[in-house]
Design an enzyme around this catalytic site. Sequence first.
Site, short mmCIF file in Angstrom:
data_model
loop_
_atom_site.label_atom_id
_atom_site.label_comp_id
_atom_site.label_asym_id
_atom_site.label_seq_id
_atom_site.Cartn_x
_atom_site.Cartn_y
_atom_site.Cartn_z
N CYS A 16 15.77 11.46 13.41
CA CYS A 16 15.26 12.81 13.61
C CYS A 16 16.13 13.83 12.87
O CYS A 16 16.70 13.51 11.81
CB CYS A 16 15.15 13.14 15.10
SG CYS A 16 14.11 14.59 15.42
N ASP A 42 18.86 15.71 23.46
CA ASP A 42 18.19 16.87 24.07
C ASP A 42 18.70 17.07 25.49
O ASP A 42 18.88 18.20 25.94
CB ASP A 42 16.68 16.67 24.06
CG ASP A 42 16.14 16.75 22.64
OD1 ASP A 42 16.22 15.73 21.92
OD2 ASP A 42 15.70 17.83 22.24
P1 RI2 Z 1 20.52 19.41 17.82
C1 RI2 Z 1 15.64 17.62 18.68
O1 RI2 Z 1 14.47 17.80 19.41
C2 RI2 Z 1 15.86 16.16 18.35
O2 RI2 Z 1 15.47 15.29 19.38
C3 RI2 Z 1 17.37 16.17 18.14
O3 RI2 Z 1 17.94 14.89 18.20
C4 RI2 Z 1 17.80 17.05 19.32
O4 RI2 Z 1 16.80 18.07 19.38
C5 RI2 Z 1 19.16 17.66 19.22
O5 RI2 Z 1 19.22 18.51 18.09
P2 RI2 Z 1 13.16 18.59 18.78
O6 RI2 Z 1 13.37 20.07 19.12
O7 RI2 Z 1 20.69 20.34 18.97
O8 RI2 Z 1 13.10 18.31 17.31
O9 RI2 Z 1 21.70 18.48 17.66
O10 RI2 Z 1 12.00 18.04 19.55
O11 RI2 Z 1 20.20 20.15 16.53
#
Ligand code: RI2
Length: 305
Positions: free
Chosen positions: A125, A194
Amino acid sequence: MDFETARDGIESMEIRGAGKIARAAARGLADAASRYEGDPEGFADHVEERAGELLATRPTAVSLRNALDRVLDAAHDADGAVDERVDTVEAAAEAFVQASHDALDAIAAAAAGSIGDGDVVLTHCNSQAALGGILRARKEGREPRVYATESRPFRQGKITVDQLAEAGVDATLIVDSAVASVMDDVDAVFVGADTITAQGVVVNKIGTRMVALLAREHGVPFRVCAETYKFSPATLLGEEVPIETRPVEEVTDPDELPDGVSVENPVFDRTPPRLVDAIVTEVGSIHPAQAAWIIQEHLGGASRL
Ligand code: RI2
């Protein structure tokens, strides 16, 4: 950032990533507070109502609730005229944003320490916290190579490879189902989170658990990079982390499917603590079994939301 931009941007995923969501929510709530026009006694209720609207945008990332709680606490603690209360709330929001950036710096420094020249890292991701260490290692003169998963259905892996390429990191985009095929070449996995429960369960983008299982099978260390506000106090008392499901249109056009076929789009999964080698936080690297300690030491009491 104004309240509506934060609320609508988080909901549509124009603002995404658990840390960015938290910072946008803190600033959006401070903006809502600054637009309050009633008497001082109604101030905290107004902020709480707006916080509820922001909280409803996405259910899984606890960073959102923790950020809103910090700002809401300030609204409840504030006294004096409305102007003074607004100042208190705005200061709390900015303090949260600053602390969040400081945490990312500390995590990047710690994670970079374990990335050597030529190491092959796999990430899933797009996580600012997880990418921080890789980018820092590159800045320090080492040349890691990175496999980035596409991360269906929203394809945040494209953001990851853009960011890596811009920093001059050798990046390879793979489809999620190619993880097993490349894992033999990988030295370490870094992902974000998350939400992390008091029991050390890591809730992250769908597919994270598959990556963790493959890393364990191949003897590759699986590390999670997460600021302390990604830990969930409510899980100390057994609250479950809800898994968000998003519109099926993000996966496929339902009109193109035969009658009777349904589509599911859960966007997070749960990785058990036994598959996690370390969680890198701004207060140190911990074993997932220490998650409850992080919550007790670094997060406040019950949520107001
Ligand atoms: P940072 C994101 O969720 C991903 O799951 C990623 O691993 C997590 O947030 C943490 O991201 P989404 O908003 O806070 O893309 O480390 O559903 O940037």
